[in-house]
Design an enzyme around this catalytic site. Structure first.
Site, PDB file in Angstrom:
ATOM      1  CD  GLU A  98     -17.766   1.337   9.308  1.00  0.00           C
ATOM      2  OE1 GLU A  98     -18.181   1.627   8.210  1.00  0.00           O
ATOM      3  OE2 GLU A  98     -17.636   0.009   9.620  1.00  0.00           O
TER       4      GLU A  98
ATOM      5  NE  ARG B 210     -18.190  -5.709   2.470  1.00  0.00           N
ATOM      6  CZ  ARG B 210     -19.315  -6.182   2.332  1.00  0.00           C
ATOM      7  NH1 ARG B 210     -20.039  -6.265   1.424  1.00  0.00           N
ATOM      8  NH2 ARG B 210     -19.731  -6.643   3.747  1.00  0.00           N
TER       9      ARG B 210
ATOM     10  CD  GLU C  67     -22.771  -0.864   2.769  1.00  0.00           C
ATOM     11  OE1 GLU C  67     -21.369  -0.607   2.436  1.00  0.00           O
ATOM     12  OE2 GLU C  67     -23.104  -1.829   3.189  1.00  0.00           O
TER      13      GLU C  67
END
Ligand SMILES: Cc1cc2nc3c(=O)[nH]c(=O)nc-3n(C[C@H](O)[C@H](O)[C@H](O)COP(=O)(O)OP(=O)(O)OC[C@H]3O[C@@H](n4cnc5c(N)ncnc54)[C@H](O)[C@@H]3O)c2cc1C
Length: 1068
Positions: A554, A632, A1013
């Site tokens: 990414e 997160r 995920e």
């Protein structure tokens, strides 16, 4: 012959040539020397030529074992046991018996057996032949044998065993399949005729010293002794004393290795006792009979192959047969993936005048660069130039969230693996050899490597995040009990099959075309443009497919892309670089290791009333995505539990490791793992079934999360109930308890673990996607969207979506690639949202086209698709459309605690059962049942594949994969030899996946849900099943209550947590 080497397969030599720059111009292949391949059976043993491969040897030995009397085959059977776990089939097919002996590895699996058995070796030289015994004098030092340099090994003689002679071999590795031993051994005992009195005892260990060693003192002391508990006690004490290792022993794991040495003897003791009790009259001197509870310790490891079922809901009965949405169609590239025909970045044919690049990286974790000397390298064959920061035409500052990184390190290096420069040469070997010759002079600075170092030095990236709901202090006051605990969750390497790769092709007028293995074509375009100092419109980034990304491509892919682009700019030639696995592992970072503290207040009925958690992640040398990962982690600190009072604090530690980054789960696995730890402790403290405590605290419809998001259409309870039923949880729990009562040294455990995963990028602007759809005159459709195909089946799903909207068969639709020229400013394919975002953009573009075609359909309702396209074309209607989508009302401001970070949650529950070997720490994954809510799945075949894949990747995270660094921040585990990802044998023996029925999701394309995920964390069920089994084992030693088990639950951690008399003996 000088500089020559003998090698059949050259496994060890190949490694030396590749990694240690050794050259062997001549290699002699004994496989073709007949005298070294002779197999000869004699009355007292068998002689095998040194050049016999392990596979051939296995076949021969199996035949001999079948022919001989059982008692004669003890050594042969021990060799077969070791061969079963020796490397993989490919290695066994070519590696030779002689090569294994002569490599003289201290962890050879076969040498301990040969030594214990007293095998003999025929060696030859120009002076003649001689016979050498493999005894304690054979190995003379690290990788040195008693053979003279001019001698070669011709054959090995393996003796048959006599009556009253017993042999066994054991091996413990990190992973069962294809892994080198941590400790292994061969053991032989010979009893005086018809008695249990020891006449001869030979023990031989690998992994306990720089050579295979025999604890002579222990063996001698036991001669003349009866094989009973007194002998056992003495043997164990003696072994603990004799088999010592210093704390600085290479490979570490000192206590584990010493425990294994003793535990293996215990297994041998029991195995021999069992045979003695069968073979000789019990009234005649043999006093002890093995208890049935103990026999499990003598059973060799074996695991049945995996099987499983996959359940999903069929499409509604009336669905048109050509409408493939919701049907389990195969990944459109599956055949090319499996035949090897799929084109990945490095498969692109070479360009004319193409050059190769090799990176020069820092060997220091934190240092000033004093000098860079590429003079010697530049003189080497094929070398074109050396490039460094001076060659960057634009900005050398780079990074994805902030520009806190460099294309090339200038004055300072901040991790081992920091890219300092690169060599460009005509070929890969020339570039790589020259890169090793670039000399860097450093002035070392004190590095910060671990989370502990960072805490001591208060080295944190800012801000430090806090998330709080309710009144934590008051919650603790209301609690019946409060527990505190800690867990360390290790990091993880992405280990995508295709390592990072870029090809940069310079064109005219500052243009550059890049072929990159990346999840973020637009991000690559931006940072390459910045490095080259050109506008983004000059940079094209193209991605056909990537061979796995998992978050590792990414942002970290631009480490290489920017360097390659600078080289292409400087040389005006196409430049290619694909990192070797060791370079990739060294440079690119992975999942954040995390240290978590928790304090939990609860009522004795299991209700949790207050939680205070702190996370420390090891972010490495740049921010990258570490702040979002930490957010997160905190968003998921509650697991799936409604806690009235909860507080989380998150520190991203700034260290001198390569920057850690996005990895499937993006902090959620670490966040939820801590939650499962505290809830597990609560159940132990309350004496309640963990299942009941978890169930009691689950979120319900309408509950608010700590960040104020309302649980809507929550299916957690449904998944839970269904998982309990499908797994037959309660009956199997009873069976496990019964199994554990009957087995002292094998224990089973089971855990049922829920998950909820928030879908969407937590920052608002990233939740957008574009698509571009062209319909050509022949009716064929070229579909493009902003997402990257990385094996997850995104293109397949997008074709399904387009096919439904356009009402044409999928065969008419083609996705060629992802490119910055077709869809600009695309978000990276990440956050599990590829299908949600791009699916809606594709839907939008196809809707526009459908509407344009509608008049032509109405005029000619019986016409074909091709008719309508032709008619529209001649009417000069545009047959190309862009689509766009943004998720509404998403985005969270962490500072102000405003907004909503997610669009919705994906829920799931898994139940896993394991069996552990309390003496070695081995474990078997017996069964897993997963129930997941994926809404109306777009493609159940692909979605179930994602569930299974994510689960197994999570298995690696929580039970296997261990990154090891030197105290100076240099990664030891740089390849598959040292770093073990799950193998086929790690897949649960029974593996069932059920997609929840009738649960449409109104927040995503065609009522589906995101899948990439969310399932990964379900593998924590295996971790907690292991913890459950350990709890049973500890109870045998009278130890009750909660205990710390760090992740991954490796054999070392499992064995040492199963505290018993053997661990007490060696652990000070
Ligand atoms: C992926 C992998 C997994 C592995 N797993 C295991 C494992 O699980 N357990 C384990 O024990 N080992 C393991 N090994 C090590 C491997 O088994 C040995 O390296 C192998 O057996 C060596 O055999 P070879 O024929 O390839 O020897 P080579 O690599 O060809 O030679 C090894 C050395 O022995 C010398 N030599 C070879 N034959 C003779 C001879 N007849 N006389 C004198 N010198 C000779 C060579 O000159 C060289 O120095 C593994 C290796 C790899 C690459």
């Amino acid at each position: 012959m000088q500089n020559s080497t003998l090698g059949a397969f050259c496994s060890s030599r190949c490694i030396e040539m590749k990694f240690k720059n050794k050259l062997y111009p001549v290699i002699l292949a004994p496989a073709f020397i007949p005298e070294m391949n002779i197999i000869c059976q004699k009355n007292d043993g068998i002689s095998l030529g040194a050049a016999c491969t392990l596979t051939r040897s296995t076949t021969v030995i199996q035949q001999v074992v079948a022919e001989l009397q059982d008692y004669q085959t003890e050594v042969l059977k021990a060799i077969l046991e070791q061969l079963q776990w020796f490397a993989g089939q490919q290695i066994r097919n070519v590696a030779t018996l002689g090569g294994n002996i002569m490599t003289a590895s201290p962890i050879s699996d076969l040498n301990p057996v040969y030594m214990a058995a007293g095998c003999k070796l025929h060696v030859a030289s120009k002076d003649g032949t001689r016979l050498l015994k493999m005894d304690e004098n054979f190995f003379r030092g690290y990788r040195k044998t008693a053979l003279e340099p001019h001698e070669i090994l011709l054959s090995i003689e393996i003796p048959y065993t006599r009556k009253g002679e017993y042999v066994a071999a054991y091996k413990q590795a990190t992973r069962r399949d294809d892994d080198i031993a941590i400790v292994n051994c061969g053991m032989k005992v010979y009893f005086k005729d018809g008695t249990n009195v020891v006449d001869e005892l030979k023990l031989s260990y690998g992994g306990m010293a720089a050579i295979t060693v025999m604890p002579k003192k222990t063996c001698q002391r036991l001669i003349g002794r009866e094989w009973n508990e007194n002998l056992l006690l003495e043997a164990c004490m003696q072994l603990a004393e004799e088999m010592t290792l210093s704390s600085s022993t290479p490979g570490g794991k000192v206590e584990f290795r010493r425990t294994l040495a003793v535990s293996f003897f215990f297994k041998f003791y029991l195995a021999v006792l069992k045979k003695l009790s069968q073979n000789i009259n019990n009234h005649n001197n043999v006093h002890e009979v093995i208890s049935t509870r103990y026999t499990s310790a003598t059973e060799p490891f074996c695991k049945d192959p995996s099987s499983g079922v996959q359940f999903f809901q069929a499409v509604p009965p009336g669905q048109y047969h050509e409408d493939l949405v919701g049907r389990p169609i195969m990944h459109l590239s599956a055949e090319r993936h499996t035949t090897g025909e799929a084109i990945y970045c490095d498969d692109i044919p070479h360009f004319e005048n193409e050059l190769y690049l090799a990176v020069v990286t820092s060997t220091k974790a934190h240092a000033k660069i004093i000098a860079i000397d590429a003079e010697e390298a530049l003189k080497m064959p094929g070398v074109i130039c050396f490039i460094s920061a001076k060659d960057v035409p634009g900005s050398n500052a780079t990074g994805h969230t902030v520009y806190d990184e460099t294309v090339f390190a200038e004055d300072l290096v901040t991790c081992v693996g920091h890219i300092i420069g690169a060599i460009v040469a005509d070929t890969q070997p020339h570039a790589q050899q020259a890169a090793k010759s670039v000399k860097i002079t450093y002035e070392e600075l004190k590095p910060i490597i671990t989370i502990q170092d960072a805490i001591e030095n208060q080295s944190f990236y800012q801000p430090i995040y806090k998330l709080e709901d309710g009144d934590v202090q008051r919650g603790f006051e209301e609690a019946d009990e409060i527990i505190e605990g800690e867990i360390y969750i290790g990091g993880q390497e992405h280990f995508y099959l295709e390592t990072q790769c870029t090809i940069a092709v310079p064109r005219e007028d500052g243009e550059m075309e890049l072929f990159v293995s990346t999840q973020d074509a637009a991000g690559t375009q931006t940072l390459v443009a910045k490095a080259l100092g050109v506008p983004a419109n000059r940079i094209i980034c193209r991605v056909k497919r990537i061979g796995g990304g998992f978050g590792g491509k990414e942002s970290r892919s631009t480490l290489l892309s920017t360097v390659v682009a600078v080289a292409a700019h400087k040389t005006h030639c196409p430049i290619r670089c694909m990192l070797d696995r060791d370079e990739d592992m060294l440079i690119t970072g992975g999942r954040h290791p995390c240290l978590g503290h928790y304090k939990v207040g609860f009522l004795m009925n299991g209700k949790v009333v207050s939680v205070d958690v702190t996370y420390y992640s090891n972010a490495g040398n740049s921010k990258d995505f570490s702040m979002s990962v930490m957010q997160r982690m905190l968003f998921h600190m509650d697991g799936t539990y409604k806690i009235a009072n909860i507080r989380g604090t998150g520190y991203a530690c700034k260290t001198n490791l390569p920057s850690n980054t996005a990895f499937r789960g993006f902090g959620v696995p670490q966040g939820m793992m801590l939650a499962e730890c505290w809830i597990n402790d609560v159940s132990l403290k309350c004496g309640l079934l963990a299942e009941a405590v978890r169930r009691m605290n689950l979120y319900s419809e309408g509950d608010l999360t700590p960040f104020g998001m309302k649980q809507e259409n929550i299916t957690l309870q449904r998944c839970w109930e269904e998982c309990v039923i499908k797994s037959n949880y309660h009956d199997r729990r009873k069976q496990i308890e019964e199994f554990n009562r009957q087995h002292r040294w094998k224990k089973r455990g089971m855990a049922i673990i829920p998950t909820q995963y928030g879908i969407g990028f937590t920052v608002s602007f990233m939740n957008q996607a574009g698509a571009l759809v062209h319909i050509y005159k022949d009716g064929s459709v070229l579909l493009t969207h902003g997402g990257t195909e990385m094996g997850q089946g995104l293109h397949t799903k997008m074709v399904q979506v387009a096919s439904r909207v356009l009402q044409i068969p999928t065969e008419k639709i083609f996705v060629s690639e992802t490119s910055t020229t077709t869809v600009p400013n695309a978000s990276p394919t990440a956050a599990s949202s590829g299908s949600d975002l791009n699916g809606m953009a594709v839907y939008n573009a196809c809707q526009i086209l459908s509407q344009r075609l509608e008049p032509f359909k109405q005029v000619n309702p019986k016409g074909t698709w091709e008719d309508w396209i032709a008619a529209a074309y001649f009417e000069r209607v545009s047959l190309s459309a862009t689509g766009f989508y943004k998720i509404p009302d998403i985005g969270y401001n962490f500072e102000k605690k405003e907004g909503q970070p997610y669009s919705y949650f994906t829920y799931g529950v898994a139940c896993s059962e394991v069996e552990i070997d309390c003496l070695t720490g081995d474990h078997k994954n017996l069964r897993t049942d997963i129930v997941m809510d994926l809404g109306n799945s777009l493609n159940p075949a692909i979605d179930i594949g994602q569930i299974e894949g994510a689960f197994v990747q999570g298995l690696g995270l929580f039970t296997l994969e261990e990154l090891q660094y030197s105290p100076h921040g240099s990664l030891y585990t740089r390849g598959p030899g040292m770093y073990k990802i799950p193998a086929a044998g790690d897949i649960p023996t029974e593996f069932n996946v059920y997609l929840l029925r009738d649960s449409p999701n109104n927040k995503a394309i065609y009522s589906s849900k995101a899948v990439g995920e969310p399932p990964l964390f379900l593998s924590a069920s295996v971790f907690f099943a292991i913890k459950d089994a350990i709890t049973f084992a500890r109870a045998e030693s009278g130890i009750k209550g909660s205990f710390r088990l760090d992740s991954p639950a490796t054999p070392e951690r499992i064995r040492l947590a199963c505290a018993d008399e053997f661990t007490t003996l060696v652990c000070i």
